[in-house]
Write a protein that holds these residues in place. Structure first.
Motif, PDB file in Angstrom:
ATOM      1  N   THR A 159      -0.981   5.266   1.740  1.00 45.15           N
ATOM      2  CA  THR A 159       0.280   4.596   2.070  1.00 45.15           C
ATOM      3  C   THR A 159       1.046   5.399   3.117  1.00 45.15           C
ATOM      4  O   THR A 159       1.555   4.846   4.096  1.00 45.15           O
ATOM      5  N   HIS A 160       1.126   6.689   2.928  1.00 48.65           N
ATOM      6  CA  HIS A 160       1.814   7.559   3.882  1.00 48.65           C
ATOM      7  C   HIS A 160       1.142   7.506   5.258  1.00 48.65           C
ATOM      8  O   HIS A 160       1.817   7.358   6.283  1.00 48.65           O
ATOM      9  N   CYS A 161      -0.179   7.602   5.271  1.00 51.95           N
ATOM     10  CA  CYS A 161      -0.912   7.567   6.545  1.00 51.95           C
ATOM     11  C   CYS A 161      -0.745   6.218   7.233  1.00 51.95           C
ATOM     12  O   CYS A 161      -0.620   6.160   8.462  1.00 51.95           O
ATOM     13  N   TYR A 162      -0.731   5.155   6.467  1.00 51.92           N
ATOM     14  CA  TYR A 162      -0.530   3.830   7.047  1.00 51.92           C
ATOM     15  C   TYR A 162       0.856   3.722   7.671  1.00 51.92           C
ATOM     16  O   TYR A 162       1.017   3.163   8.756  1.00 51.92           O
ATOM     17  N   ARG A 163       1.847   4.265   6.993  1.00 58.43           N
ATOM     18  CA  ARG A 163       3.203   4.240   7.555  1.00 58.43           C
ATOM     19  C   ARG A 163       3.280   5.013   8.859  1.00 58.43           C
ATOM     20  O   ARG A 163       4.019   4.656   9.764  1.00 58.43           O
ATOM     21  N   LEU A 164       2.525   6.091   8.945  1.00 57.55           N
ATOM     22  CA  LEU A 164       2.514   6.889  10.175  1.00 57.55           C
ATOM     23  C   LEU A 164       1.791   6.193  11.316  1.00 57.55           C
ATOM     24  O   LEU A 164       2.226   6.263  12.463  1.00 57.55           O
ATOM     25  N   THR A 165       0.674   5.529  10.993  1.00 56.98           N
ATOM     26  CA  THR A 165      -0.172   4.981  12.047  1.00 56.98           C
ATOM     27  C   THR A 165       0.017   3.494  12.281  1.00 56.98           C
ATOM     28  O   THR A 165      -0.248   3.005  13.375  1.00 56.98           O
TER      29      THR A 165
ATOM     30  N   PRO B 282       6.381  13.776  -4.419  1.00 58.61           N
ATOM     31  CA  PRO B 282       7.070  13.371  -3.202  1.00 58.61           C
ATOM     32  C   PRO B 282       7.077  14.435  -2.116  1.00 58.61           C
ATOM     33  O   PRO B 282       6.980  14.123  -0.947  1.00 58.61           O
ATOM     34  N   GLY B 283       7.157  15.699  -2.483  1.00 57.33           N
ATOM     35  CA  GLY B 283       7.187  16.764  -1.477  1.00 57.33           C
ATOM     36  C   GLY B 283       5.896  16.905  -0.702  1.00 57.33           C
ATOM     37  O   GLY B 283       5.853  17.446   0.395  1.00 57.33           O
ATOM     38  N   CYS B 284       4.816  16.409  -1.246  1.00 56.89           N
ATOM     39  CA  CYS B 284       3.505  16.541  -0.609  1.00 56.89           C
ATOM     40  C   CYS B 284       3.387  15.601   0.598  1.00 56.89           C
ATOM     41  O   CYS B 284       2.791  15.960   1.598  1.00 56.89           O
ATOM     42  N   THR B 285       3.942  14.420   0.496  1.00 54.19           N
ATOM     43  CA  THR B 285       3.770  13.449   1.565  1.00 54.19           C
ATOM     44  C   THR B 285       5.084  13.061   2.233  1.00 54.19           C
ATOM     45  O   THR B 285       5.120  12.111   2.989  1.00 54.19           O
TER      46      THR B 285
ATOM     47  N   ASN C 250      -1.862   1.293  11.039  1.00 52.01           N
ATOM     48  CA  ASN C 250      -3.208   0.746  11.181  1.00 52.01           C
ATOM     49  C   ASN C 250      -4.045   1.178   9.974  1.00 52.01           C
ATOM     50  O   ASN C 250      -4.157   2.372   9.695  1.00 52.01           O
ATOM     51  N   VAL C 251      -4.648   0.208   9.294  1.00 48.64           N
ATOM     52  CA  VAL C 251      -5.430   0.504   8.091  1.00 48.64           C
ATOM     53  C   VAL C 251      -6.634   1.396   8.404  1.00 48.64           C
ATOM     54  O   VAL C 251      -6.908   2.359   7.692  1.00 48.64           O
ATOM     55  N   ALA C 252      -7.348   1.096   9.466  1.00 47.17           N
ATOM     56  CA  ALA C 252      -8.538   1.881   9.798  1.00 47.17           C
ATOM     57  C   ALA C 252      -8.169   3.336  10.108  1.00 47.17           C
ATOM     58  O   ALA C 252      -8.863   4.259   9.669  1.00 47.17           O
ATOM     59  N   ASP C 253      -7.094   3.545  10.843  1.00 50.19           N
ATOM     60  CA  ASP C 253      -6.663   4.912  11.141  1.00 50.19           C
ATOM     61  C   ASP C 253      -6.205   5.629   9.873  1.00 50.19           C
ATOM     62  O   ASP C 253      -6.476   6.812   9.687  1.00 50.19           O
ATOM     63  N   ALA C 254      -5.516   4.915   8.993  1.00 44.59           N
ATOM     64  CA  ALA C 254      -5.096   5.501   7.719  1.00 44.59           C
ATOM     65  C   ALA C 254      -6.317   5.887   6.889  1.00 44.59           C
ATOM     66  O   ALA C 254      -6.348   6.971   6.299  1.00 44.59           O
ATOM     67  N   ASP C 255      -7.338   5.039   6.864  1.00 43.45           N
ATOM     68  CA  ASP C 255      -8.589   5.349   6.158  1.00 43.45           C
ATOM     69  C   ASP C 255      -9.201   6.640   6.706  1.00 43.45           C
ATOM     70  O   ASP C 255      -9.628   7.512   5.947  1.00 43.45           O
ATOM     71  N   ASP C 256      -9.253   6.751   8.032  1.00 42.87           N
ATOM     72  CA  ASP C 256      -9.822   7.939   8.668  1.00 42.87           C
ATOM     73  C   ASP C 256      -9.039   9.198   8.316  1.00 42.87           C
ATOM     74  O   ASP C 256      -9.626  10.248   8.054  1.00 42.87           O
ATOM     75  N   LEU C 257      -7.710   9.094   8.316  1.00 40.68           N
ATOM     76  CA  LEU C 257      -6.884  10.253   7.989  1.00 40.68           C
ATOM     77  C   LEU C 257      -7.059  10.687   6.539  1.00 40.68           C
ATOM     78  O   LEU C 257      -7.113  11.888   6.249  1.00 40.68           O
ATOM     79  N   VAL C 258      -7.153   9.738   5.637  1.00 42.77           N
ATOM     80  CA  VAL C 258      -7.382  10.077   4.227  1.00 42.77           C
ATOM     81  C   VAL C 258      -8.733  10.770   4.082  1.00 42.77           C
ATOM     82  O   VAL C 258      -8.848  11.802   3.415  1.00 42.77           O
ATOM     83  N   GLN C 259      -9.745  10.224   4.712  1.00 46.63           N
ATOM     84  CA  GLN C 259     -11.079  10.825   4.650  1.00 46.63           C
ATOM     85  C   GLN C 259     -11.050  12.243   5.209  1.00 46.63           C
ATOM     86  O   GLN C 259     -11.595  13.170   4.602  1.00 46.63           O
TER      87      GLN C 259
END
Length: 65
Positions: A23-29, A61-64, A31-40
């Motif tokens: 969710t955090h990565c998606y908010r940053l990017t 909450p402090g982590c993300t 884009n679902v595919a980019d968020a998937d890549d960042l999580v990986q």
């Protein structure tokens, strides 16, 4: 070679943190595919550095942000 404890740690961390991290990565990017890549990439880096990390990873909450 990875130990069973290492594999268990990664599995537990992935299950606990994947959704909020995605969710955090998606908010940053925006884009679902980019968020998937960042999580990986995040979990891959965690796996590779598991021996050098002594403290438990932060969670909540402090982590993300």
């Amino acid at each position: 070679m990875a130990s069973t404890a290492d594999e268990s740690w990664l599995r537990d961390a992935f299950e606990e943190h994947r959704r909020p991290l995605h969710t955090h990565c998606y908010r940053l990017t925006g884009n679902v595919a980019d968020a998937d890549d960042l999580v990986q990439e995040t979990f891959l880096r965690g796996w590779r550095s598991r021996r050098s990390t002594r403290a438990a990873p932060r969670s909540g909450p402090g982590c993300t942000g």
